[in-house]
Design a protein around this motif. Structure first.
Motif, short mmCIF file in Angstrom:
data_model
loop_
_atom_site.label_atom_id
_atom_site.label_comp_id
_atom_site.label_asym_id
_atom_site.label_seq_id
_atom_site.Cartn_x
_atom_site.Cartn_y
_atom_site.Cartn_z
N ILE A 1 -27.98 15.13 124.01
CA ILE A 1 -26.58 14.85 123.67
C ILE A 1 -26.33 15.09 122.19
O ILE A 1 -25.35 15.74 121.79
CB ILE A 1 -26.22 13.39 124.05
N ALA A 2 -27.24 14.60 121.35
CA ALA A 2 -27.08 14.79 119.90
C ALA A 2 -27.14 16.26 119.52
O ALA A 2 -26.41 16.71 118.62
CB ALA A 2 -28.17 14.01 119.16
N GLN A 3 -27.98 17.04 120.19
CA GLN A 3 -28.06 18.47 119.91
C GLN A 3 -26.73 19.16 120.24
O GLN A 3 -26.25 20.00 119.49
CB GLN A 3 -29.20 19.10 120.71
N GLN A 4 -26.15 18.81 121.38
CA GLN A 4 -24.88 19.42 121.76
C GLN A 4 -23.76 19.00 120.82
O GLN A 4 -22.89 19.81 120.47
CB GLN A 4 -24.53 19.03 123.20
N ARG A 5 -23.78 17.74 120.38
CA ARG A 5 -22.76 17.29 119.43
C ARG A 5 -22.93 17.99 118.09
O ARG A 5 -21.94 18.26 117.39
CB ARG A 5 -22.86 15.77 119.27
N MET A 6 -24.16 18.30 117.71
CA MET A 6 -24.38 19.02 116.47
C MET A 6 -23.87 20.46 116.59
O MET A 6 -23.24 20.99 115.66
CB MET A 6 -25.87 19.03 116.11
N VAL A 7 -24.12 21.09 117.74
CA VAL A 7 -23.59 22.43 117.98
C VAL A 7 -22.06 22.41 117.90
O VAL A 7 -21.44 23.28 117.27
CB VAL A 7 -24.06 22.97 119.33
N ALA A 8 -21.45 21.40 118.52
CA ALA A 8 -19.99 21.30 118.50
C ALA A 8 -19.47 21.14 117.08
O ALA A 8 -18.46 21.74 116.70
CB ALA A 8 -19.54 20.12 119.36
N ALA A 9 -20.16 20.33 116.27
CA ALA A 9 -19.72 20.12 114.90
C ALA A 9 -19.87 21.39 114.06
O ALA A 9 -19.02 21.70 113.22
CB ALA A 9 -20.50 18.97 114.27
N GLN A 10 -20.95 22.13 114.29
CA GLN A 10 -21.17 23.35 113.52
C GLN A 10 -20.14 24.42 113.85
O GLN A 10 -19.58 25.06 112.95
CB GLN A 10 -22.58 23.86 113.77
N VAL A 11 -19.87 24.63 115.13
CA VAL A 11 -18.86 25.62 115.48
C VAL A 11 -17.47 25.11 115.12
O VAL A 11 -16.55 25.90 114.85
CB VAL A 11 -18.93 25.99 116.98
N GLY A 12 -17.30 23.77 115.08
CA GLY A 12 -16.04 23.21 114.62
C GLY A 12 -15.79 23.54 113.16
O GLY A 12 -14.65 23.84 112.76
N PHE A 13 -16.85 23.49 112.36
CA PHE A 13 -16.73 23.89 110.96
C PHE A 13 -16.35 25.36 110.86
O PHE A 13 -15.49 25.75 110.06
CB PHE A 13 -18.03 23.62 110.22
N THR A 14 -16.98 26.21 111.68
CA THR A 14 -16.65 27.63 111.68
C THR A 14 -15.19 27.85 112.06
O THR A 14 -14.48 28.66 111.44
CB THR A 14 -17.56 28.40 112.65
N GLY A 15 -14.74 27.13 113.09
CA GLY A 15 -13.35 27.26 113.50
C GLY A 15 -12.38 26.82 112.42
O GLY A 15 -11.35 27.47 112.19
N GLN A 16 -12.70 25.71 111.74
CA GLN A 16 -11.84 25.24 110.66
C GLN A 16 -11.81 26.25 109.52
O GLN A 16 -10.77 26.48 108.90
CB GLN A 16 -12.35 23.89 110.16
N HIS A 17 -12.97 26.86 109.26
CA HIS A 17 -13.06 27.88 108.21
C HIS A 17 -12.18 29.08 108.56
O HIS A 17 -11.46 29.62 107.71
CB HIS A 17 -14.52 28.30 108.05
N GLN A 18 -12.23 29.52 109.82
CA GLN A 18 -11.40 30.65 110.25
C GLN A 18 -9.91 30.32 110.14
O GLN A 18 -9.12 31.16 109.70
CB GLN A 18 -11.75 31.03 111.68
N LYS A 19 -9.53 29.12 110.54
CA LYS A 19 -8.12 28.73 110.44
C LYS A 19 -7.66 28.71 108.99
O LYS A 19 -6.53 29.12 108.67
CB LYS A 19 -7.91 27.36 111.08
N LEU A 20 -8.53 28.24 108.10
CA LEU A 20 -8.18 28.22 106.69
C LEU A 20 -7.98 29.64 106.16
O LEU A 20 -7.01 29.91 105.44
CB LEU A 20 -9.28 27.51 105.89
N VAL A 21 -8.88 30.55 106.52
CA VAL A 21 -8.76 31.93 106.08
C VAL A 21 -7.45 32.53 106.59
O VAL A 21 -6.73 33.24 105.86
CB VAL A 21 -9.96 32.76 106.55
#
Length: 472
Positions: free
Chosen positions: A144-164
């Motif tokens: 569960i923690a591994q999947q939540r970490m994956v979600a947080a990492q791609v969430g950061f990528t998504g936030q970065h793309q939206k900012l750009v």
């Protein structure tokens, strides 16, 4: 011999702990964020290109920083889950002193009717606790923690793309408004020339007072339009600073670039773009990771109903002393150790375990529906942004034709007016059309650039600078 046995037992347990720990995946090492961020004022006189502004926003934007901290928290959560596989060792020292008295019959030997004793004890202790078997509950927590970490990492990528994307959108809108300012400044100058020509014609008897008033109105209208677009530019600039994460007092010298219009995305098949979006969009990857985490929650809930086997080991020394009245104090120091296995077998919990499994299954179904909804929304966004790019490119082609025709028409009408052939109304109408055509041309450039970036964002093809540029 007992001391040798306890030391040997601890050594064996500790060495086996190290071997077992090496087999576990180490928690990820999360790098630290670099530069200061948020609220700073920039006024250095340099010219900021679009790529520079994107880098600046990535460093200062608060929402991006929050997404990064969430990724760090998820990585720490994985480390916490992995630590449950390892034994926990603790050292403790118990020490105490007590003065007590005991009643006795009064005799020659005990004339007071009581006697006193001083008792002291010191007990250093080393304790090891290790959960050996838990029916898969800890492994489910790690998954569960591994999947939540994956979600947080791609969430950061998504936030970065939206900012750009927001930086790109505001950049082109701001440049479009600034180009309009130049157009309306030129229009105001042209209105002044028109007024001067009308006044000259009136002196020669070729124009009337209403013609002069109409020329004055045209000049006032041009000035109002210039004031209006300047106000819009000022408001948009403050919003742009907010997107970047800078203080409103910042003075950015933004480069008036007109990048070449890219149409590669528009030329690709819509089916290819949809496939790209479904495979790579960060929001969909977040939903998929959450669905996987919810699946592991079912296994975690089921594991709570399985037997658990634990090991507890303690070893240390106990030092005691006792002194009675005036007699010599007696002291003793002896090793203390023990080992215990515990087996916990759930028998009846009033339906708690079954309800927890049912809840986890329902949460997984909810995540599955949310993933389907997100995928459908992603497909709609690709179609919508693809169509918006098509419309923007058609507008761009029409705006170019409109600008060319309006420019030629105005020049011809104005020349005719100066020679007394055309009327003032024809000149003002042609002038209004020219301004509208030039403004439409500038708007169309920004529309195409923004629509192209929106399609790239919808398909996760938007180029973003690597996070390593802003992380130490």
């Amino acid at each position: 011999m007992p001391r040798l046995f306890s030391c040997t037992l601890l050594a064996v347990l500790f060495s086996s702990t190290l071997v077992f720990a090496e087999e576990l995946a180490a928690p990820p090492i999360v790098p630290q964020w670099g530069a200061e961020f948020g609220g700073g004022a920039v006024d250095d006189g340099r010219v900021w290109s679009l790529s520079d502004l994107i880098d600046l926003a990535a460093t200062h934007n608060i929402e991006t920083r929050v997404a990064w901290e969430k990724a760090k928290q998820a990585a720490a959560g994985l480390g916490i889950a992995q630590s449950t596989f390892k034994p926990h060792i603790a050292a403790a020292v118990l020490a105490g002193f007590q003065h007590v008295s005991f009643p006795l019959p009064q005799t020659v030997l005990t004339p007071k009717g009581y006697f006193t004793a001083d008792i002291g004890a010191v007990a250093p202790m080393l304790t090891l606790k290790w959960l050996l078997l838990d029916g898969g509950q800890r492994q489910a927590s790690v998954n569960i923690a591994q999947q939540r970490m994956v979600a947080a990492q791609v969430g950061f990528t998504g936030q970065h793309q939206k900012l750009v994307f927001e930086v790109i959108r505001h950049y082109h809108s701001l440049n479009s408004l600034r180009a309009k300012i130049k157009i309306f400044e030129a229009a105001e100058s042209q209105s002044q020339l028109l007024l001067a020509a009308t006044l000259a014609r009136k002196k020669s008897g070729m124009a009337t007072k209403p013609d002069v008033l109409q020329a004055q109105q045209q000049l006032a209208q041009s000035h109002y339009q210039l004031t209006e677009v300047r106000a819009a530019e000022s408001e948009l600039y403050l919003r742009f600073l907010d997107v970047v994460g800078l203080a409103p007092s910042s003075q950015l010298n933004i480069a008036a670039e007109q990048p070449e219009i890219q149409s590669e995305l528009f030329l690709q098949s819509i089916d290819i773009l949809v496939k790209q979006a479904l495979e790579h969009r960060p929001d969909l990857k977040m939903r998929e990771a959450e669905l996987n985490a919810r699946t592991e929650e079912i296994e975690q809930a089921r594991a709570e109903e399985r037997p658990k086997l634990g090991l507890s080991v303690n070893a240390g020394y106990t030092s005691n002393s006792i002194g009675i009245e005036e007699s010599k104090t007696l002291r003793t120091t002896q090793p203390q150790y023990g080992i215990m296995l515990s087996l916990d077998v759930p028998i009846f919990d009033g339906g708690y375990g079954h309800s927890k499994v049912t809840l986890a299954q329902s949460r997984r179904q909810e995540a599955q529906y949310e993933l389907k909804q997100a995928r459908d929304q992603a497909v709609r966004e690709v179609w919508k942004t693809h169509n918006a790019l098509k419309v923007a490119m058609n507008k761009r082609a029409a705006a170019l034709a409109f600008k060319t025709a309006a420019s030629a028409a105005y020049q011809a009408v104005f020349d005719s007016y100066r020679y007394g052939v055309a009327s003032l109304i024809q000149v003002t109408n042609a002038h209004t059309d020219l301004i509208r055509a030039q403004a439409s041309d500038e708007e169309s450039i920004g529309l195409v650039q923004t629509a192209s970036a929106a399609l790239a964002l919808a398909t996760s093809l938007l180029d973003v600078p690597p996070a390593e540029k802003f992380i130490q």
